[in-house]
Motif scaffolding. Structure first.
Motif, PDB file in Angstrom:
ATOM      1  N   GLU A  43      30.886  23.938  37.445  1.00  0.00           N
ATOM      2  CA  GLU A  43      32.001  24.015  38.396  1.00  0.00           C
ATOM      3  C   GLU A  43      31.632  24.996  39.503  1.00  0.00           C
ATOM      4  OE1 GLU A  43      35.722  25.775  37.255  1.00  0.00           O
ATOM      5  OE2 GLU A  43      34.763  27.406  36.185  1.00  0.00           O
ATOM      6  N   ILE A  45      32.394  28.132  41.728  1.00  0.00           N
ATOM      7  CA  ILE A  45      33.252  29.333  41.697  1.00  0.00           C
ATOM      8  C   ILE A  45      32.937  30.257  42.886  1.00  0.00           C
ATOM      9  CG2 ILE A  45      33.628  29.299  39.185  1.00  0.00           C
ATOM     10  CD1 ILE A  45      31.776  31.877  39.168  1.00  0.00           C
ATOM     11  N   PRO A  46      33.978  30.851  43.472  1.00  0.00           N
ATOM     12  CA  PRO A  46      33.770  31.779  44.582  1.00  0.00           C
ATOM     13  C   PRO A  46      33.502  33.206  44.097  1.00  0.00           C
ATOM     14  CG  PRO A  46      36.121  31.315  44.310  1.00  0.00           C
ATOM     15  CD  PRO A  46      35.419  30.620  43.193  1.00  0.00           C
ATOM     16  N   THR A  48      32.602  37.205  45.822  1.00  0.00           N
ATOM     17  CA  THR A  48      32.484  38.005  47.054  1.00  0.00           C
ATOM     18  C   THR A  48      31.078  38.599  47.154  1.00  0.00           C
ATOM     19  OG1 THR A  48      34.785  38.563  46.722  1.00  0.00           O
ATOM     20  CG2 THR A  48      33.607  39.889  48.332  1.00  0.00           C
ATOM     21  N   VAL A  62      28.635  40.598  42.238  1.00  0.00           N
ATOM     22  CA  VAL A  62      29.040  41.314  41.026  1.00  0.00           C
ATOM     23  C   VAL A  62      30.173  40.505  40.417  1.00  0.00           C
ATOM     24  CG1 VAL A  62      30.133  43.420  40.159  1.00  0.00           C
ATOM     25  CG2 VAL A  62      28.315  43.577  41.863  1.00  0.00           C
ATOM     26  N   PHE A  63      30.017  40.106  39.159  1.00  0.00           N
ATOM     27  CA  PHE A  63      31.035  39.210  38.589  1.00  0.00           C
ATOM     28  C   PHE A  63      31.474  39.678  37.208  1.00  0.00           C
ATOM     29  CE2 PHE A  63      28.318  37.080  35.505  1.00  0.00           C
ATOM     30  CZ  PHE A  63      27.061  37.325  36.019  1.00  0.00           C
ATOM     31  N   MET A  64      32.723  39.347  36.934  1.00  0.00           N
ATOM     32  CA  MET A  64      33.319  39.720  35.650  1.00  0.00           C
ATOM     33  C   MET A  64      33.412  38.475  34.777  1.00  0.00           C
ATOM     34  SD  MET A  64      36.703  41.916  35.071  1.00  0.00           S
ATOM     35  CE  MET A  64      37.999  40.759  35.370  1.00  0.00           C
ATOM     36  N   GLY A  67      35.686  33.496  31.863  1.00  0.00           N
ATOM     37  CA  GLY A  67      35.811  32.137  31.343  1.00  0.00           C
ATOM     38  C   GLY A  67      34.445  31.487  31.232  1.00  0.00           C
ATOM     39  N   THR A  69      32.411  29.563  33.134  1.00  0.00           N
ATOM     40  CA  THR A  69      31.333  29.676  34.134  1.00  0.00           C
ATOM     41  C   THR A  69      30.786  31.098  34.220  1.00  0.00           C
ATOM     42  OG1 THR A  69      32.255  27.842  35.356  1.00  0.00           O
ATOM     43  CG2 THR A  69      30.732  29.241  36.551  1.00  0.00           C
ATOM     44  N   THR A  70      31.675  32.072  34.224  1.00  0.00           N
ATOM     45  CA  THR A  70      31.179  33.456  34.323  1.00  0.00           C
ATOM     46  C   THR A  70      30.464  33.879  33.025  1.00  0.00           C
ATOM     47  OG1 THR A  70      33.474  34.143  33.883  1.00  0.00           O
ATOM     48  CG2 THR A  70      32.684  34.314  36.149  1.00  0.00           C
ATOM     49  N   TYR A 108      36.105  43.669  39.205  1.00  0.00           N
ATOM     50  CA  TYR A 108      34.997  43.315  40.105  1.00  0.00           C
ATOM     51  C   TYR A 108      35.268  43.816  41.524  1.00  0.00           C
ATOM     52  CZ  TYR A 108      37.745  39.569  42.239  1.00  0.00           C
ATOM     53  OH  TYR A 108      38.703  38.869  42.928  1.00  0.00           O
ATOM     54  N   SER A 213      42.788  33.128  44.964  1.00  0.00           N
ATOM     55  CA  SER A 213      43.378  31.878  44.468  1.00  0.00           C
ATOM     56  C   SER A 213      42.254  30.942  44.020  1.00  0.00           C
ATOM     57  CB  SER A 213      44.189  31.220  45.578  1.00  0.00           C
ATOM     58  OG  SER A 213      43.383  31.052  46.712  1.00  0.00           O
ATOM     59  N   MET A 215      39.684  28.197  43.975  1.00  0.00           N
ATOM     60  CA  MET A 215      39.030  27.483  45.078  1.00  0.00           C
ATOM     61  C   MET A 215      38.069  26.451  44.539  1.00  0.00           C
ATOM     62  SD  MET A 215      38.197  30.455  47.849  1.00  0.00           S
ATOM     63  CE  MET A 215      39.515  31.461  48.510  1.00  0.00           C
ATOM     64  N   GLN A 257      47.575  30.287  39.824  1.00  0.00           N
ATOM     65  CA  GLN A 257      46.341  30.764  39.188  1.00  0.00           C
ATOM     66  C   GLN A 257      46.289  30.436  37.699  1.00  0.00           C
ATOM     67  OE1 GLN A 257      46.308  34.903  40.288  1.00  0.00           O
ATOM     68  NE2 GLN A 257      44.410  34.621  41.419  1.00  0.00           N
ATOM     69  N   GLU A 264      41.272  25.880  30.566  1.00  0.00           N
ATOM     70  CA  GLU A 264      40.222  26.909  30.656  1.00  0.00           C
ATOM     71  C   GLU A 264      39.902  27.473  29.270  1.00  0.00           C
ATOM     72  OE1 GLU A 264      41.618  28.176  35.146  1.00  0.00           O
ATOM     73  OE2 GLU A 264      42.198  29.422  33.446  1.00  0.00           O
TER      74      GLU A 264
HETATM   75  C1  LIG Z   1      37.518  34.549  47.534  1.00  0.00           C
HETATM   76  C2  LIG Z   1      37.291  34.919  46.087  1.00  0.00           C
HETATM   77  C3  LIG Z   1      36.363  35.879  45.776  1.00  0.00           C
HETATM   78  C4  LIG Z   1      36.130  36.209  44.441  1.00  0.00           C
HETATM   79  N1  LIG Z   1      35.192  37.179  44.185  1.00  0.00           N
HETATM   80  C5  LIG Z   1      34.899  37.475  42.919  1.00  0.00           C
HETATM   81  C6  LIG Z   1      33.872  38.425  42.623  1.00  0.00           C
HETATM   82  O1  LIG Z   1      33.221  38.976  43.516  1.00  0.00           O
HETATM   83  N2  LIG Z   1      33.628  38.702  41.314  1.00  0.00           N
HETATM   84  C7  LIG Z   1      34.331  38.099  40.301  1.00  0.00           C
HETATM   85  O2  LIG Z   1      34.082  38.410  39.144  1.00  0.00           O
HETATM   86  N3  LIG Z   1      35.295  37.196  40.543  1.00  0.00           N
HETATM   87  C8  LIG Z   1      35.595  36.853  41.829  1.00  0.00           C
HETATM   88  N4  LIG Z   1      36.552  35.908  42.081  1.00  0.00           N
HETATM   89  C9  LIG Z   1      37.215  35.251  40.940  1.00  0.00           C
HETATM   90  C10 LIG Z   1      36.264  34.221  40.308  1.00  0.00           C
HETATM   91  O3  LIG Z   1      36.010  33.180  41.210  1.00  0.00           O
HETATM   92  C11 LIG Z   1      36.857  33.662  38.992  1.00  0.00           C
HETATM   93  O4  LIG Z   1      36.963  34.724  38.062  1.00  0.00           O
HETATM   94  C12 LIG Z   1      35.979  32.573  38.403  1.00  0.00           C
HETATM   95  O5  LIG Z   1      36.077  31.413  39.195  1.00  0.00           O
HETATM   96  C13 LIG Z   1      36.387  32.263  36.975  1.00  0.00           C
HETATM   97  O6  LIG Z   1      35.680  31.150  36.511  1.00  0.00           O
HETATM   98  P1  LIG Z   1      35.431  30.945  34.940  1.00  0.00           P
HETATM   99  O7  LIG Z   1      34.983  29.547  34.701  1.00  0.00           O
HETATM  100  O8  LIG Z   1      34.536  31.997  34.388  1.00  0.00           O
HETATM  101  O9  LIG Z   1      36.838  31.190  34.286  1.00  0.00           O
HETATM  102  P2  LIG Z   1      37.996  30.170  33.957  1.00  0.00           P
HETATM  103  O10 LIG Z   1      38.282  30.229  32.507  1.00  0.00           O
HETATM  104  O11 LIG Z   1      37.720  28.825  34.574  1.00  0.00           O
HETATM  105  O12 LIG Z   1      39.181  30.807  34.752  1.00  0.00           O
HETATM  106  C14 LIG Z   1      39.704  32.092  34.461  1.00  0.00           C
HETATM  107  C15 LIG Z   1      40.645  32.462  35.605  1.00  0.00           C
HETATM  108  O13 LIG Z   1      39.846  32.634  36.800  1.00  0.00           O
HETATM  109  C16 LIG Z   1      40.462  31.997  37.919  1.00  0.00           C
HETATM  110  N5  LIG Z   1      39.606  30.889  38.377  1.00  0.00           N
HETATM  111  C17 LIG Z   1      39.106  29.859  37.667  1.00  0.00           C
HETATM  112  N6  LIG Z   1      38.388  29.003  38.427  1.00  0.00           N
HETATM  113  C18 LIG Z   1      38.440  29.516  39.672  1.00  0.00           C
HETATM  114  C19 LIG Z   1      37.901  29.098  40.933  1.00  0.00           C
HETATM  115  N7  LIG Z   1      37.177  27.977  41.069  1.00  0.00           N
HETATM  116  N8  LIG Z   1      38.178  29.854  42.034  1.00  0.00           N
HETATM  117  C20 LIG Z   1      38.888  31.021  41.917  1.00  0.00           C
HETATM  118  N9  LIG Z   1      39.412  31.460  40.758  1.00  0.00           N
HETATM  119  C21 LIG Z   1      39.196  30.721  39.660  1.00  0.00           C
HETATM  120  C22 LIG Z   1      41.793  31.464  37.423  1.00  0.00           C
HETATM  121  O14 LIG Z   1      42.822  32.388  37.733  1.00  0.00           O
HETATM  122  C23 LIG Z   1      41.632  31.343  35.950  1.00  0.00           C
HETATM  123  O15 LIG Z   1      42.832  31.472  35.227  1.00  0.00           O
HETATM  124  C24 LIG Z   1      36.839  35.567  43.395  1.00  0.00           C
HETATM  125  C25 LIG Z   1      37.787  34.586  43.713  1.00  0.00           C
HETATM  126  C26 LIG Z   1      38.009  34.261  45.041  1.00  0.00           C
HETATM  127  C27 LIG Z   1      38.997  33.203  45.389  1.00  0.00           C
END
Ligand SMILES: Cc1cc2nc3c(=O)[nH]c(=O)nc-3n(C[C@H](O)[C@H](O)[C@H](O)COP(=O)(O)OP(=O)(O)OC[C@H]3O[C@@H](n4cnc5c(N)ncnc54)[C@H](O)[C@@H]3O)c2cc1C
Ligand code: FES
Length: 280
Positions: A43, A45-46, A48, A62-64, A67, A69-70, A108, A213, A215, A257, A264
């Motif tokens: 998938e 994922i955004p 910063t 830097v990511f936390m 779920g 993908t992370t 993060y 949000s 994305m 969110q 998830e």
């Molecule tokens: C503009 C922007 C910048 C970001 N920068 C960072 C960063 O620098 N470091 C960081 O750790 N995280 C950042 N995030 C959040 C990061 O994108 C989500 O934590 C990540 O997508 C989670 O994916 P997952 O599959 O691990 O978790 P999932 O289990 O899929 O989701 C866990 C939670 O993460 C959020 N999430 C899930 N999918 C997405 C998605 N495609 N886009 C945004 N949020 C999602 C939802 O709130 C969800 O409940 C940012 C989000 C945005 C919108």
């Protein structure tokens, strides 16, 4: 393919990658993000951009782990590749000489705030950085933020380091102590940004939040990232991700969110059961 040049485990659930991405490194500005895909079936994922080296052609993310993908991303090592990386995306942070700027970061967001705090300092502002973590062992980049701030305030939820409390407690103390802040900039979990905005509102201090949000494309095409700000629908990826925290409809954001939470959790459970040998 984007090579991971360096990996650092900053704290148990937050990791840093320096990634070879010359085209992004050349143009990126504070506050912008990239959308990554680990592999062809992954998938999008955004994340910063937390730093960059234009000469080396690298960016730092830097990511936390939250779920599937992370978690999968955290298993990659230096020398591995990320299949897709698109960016820089989003509008850059508005950097100007405001006076005193309070830069707020949690999780993060401590790293994501770093280039903004640095740019605010370079623009001639007094920068007060405030960072929070649940506990001491989850804090990172204190020294990095100290270098770009006039003052760094740290707080931990369990009081294991620095005063016990959260960002809103520290903001209240700053404002009640008579500090005249001209702008607050907050990045981190949605709940923290909501509370920071609610805390600053009675003091009339403009508060910019970096919305996270959900994305998908990150370019304004899918509508997935829509948020309500000042009664208007905005796309966080192209109209933001920065918005006025006093105008954001936080209830709508929080509900959108969590819209896929069951899926998830199911996705993570299925992935963990298939990959239990690889998880720590
Ligand atoms: C503009 C922007 C910048 C970001 N920068 C960072 C960063 O620098 N470091 C960081 O750790 N995280 C950042 N995030 C959040 C990061 O994108 C989500 O934590 C990540 O997508 C989670 O994916 P997952 O599959 O691990 O978790 P999932 O289990 O899929 O989701 C866990 C939670 O993460 C959020 N999430 C899930 N999918 C997405 C998605 N495609 N886009 C945004 N949020 C999602 C939802 O709130 C969800 O409940 C940012 C989000 C945005 C919108
Ligand atoms: S992520 Fe698709 S419109 Fe913003």
């Amino acid at each position: 393919m984007y090579k991971i040049l360096l990996k650092q485990d900053l704290v148990p659930n937050i990791h840093l990658f320096k990634v070879e991405a010359p085209a992004v490194a050349k143009k990126v500005q504070p506050g912008e993000f990239v959308v990554i895909r680990i592999d062809e079936k992954g998938e999008r994922i955004p994340l910063t951009v937390a730093d960059w080296d234009r000469e080396e052609g690298s960016i730092t993310i830097v990511f936390m782990e939250v779920g599937t993908t992370t978690r999968r991303l955290a298993l990659l090592e230096a020398g591995d590749f990320i299949t897709n990386l698109v960016g820089p995306l989003g509008l850059p942070a508005h950097i100007a000489r405001f006076g005193t700027v309070v830069c707020v970061g949690g999780c993060y967001g401590i790293a994501a705030m770093m280039p903004i705090a640095r740019a605010m300092k370079e623009a001639g502002n007094k920068v007060i950085s405030v960072i929070e973590a649940r506990s001491k062992y989850l804090l990172f980049w204190e020294d990095e933020l100290k270098r770009v701030s006039d003052q760094l305030i740290v707080t931990t939820g369990d009081g294991s380091y620095a005063p016990q409390g959260w960002i809103p407690d520290q903001l209240k103390q700053i404002f009640e102590g008579g500090e005249k802040a001209d702008l607050i900039f907050a990045i981190g979990c949605t709940y923290m940004m909501k509370l920071a905005s609610e805390t600053s509102k009675p003091f009339g201090i403009k508060t910019i939040v970096h919305l996270n949000s959900i994305m998908v494309d990150g370019t304004g095409m899918c509508g997935c990232c829509r948020v309500s700000v000042g009664g208007e629908t905005k796309f966080a990826c192209v109209d933001g991700p920065e918005f006025d925290g006093h105008q954001v409809d936080w209830d709508v954001l929080l509900s959108r969110q969590s819209g896929y939470q069951d899926l998830e959790i199911q996705s993570l459970q299925e992935w963990e059961s298939r990959n239990w040998r690889r998880t720590r």
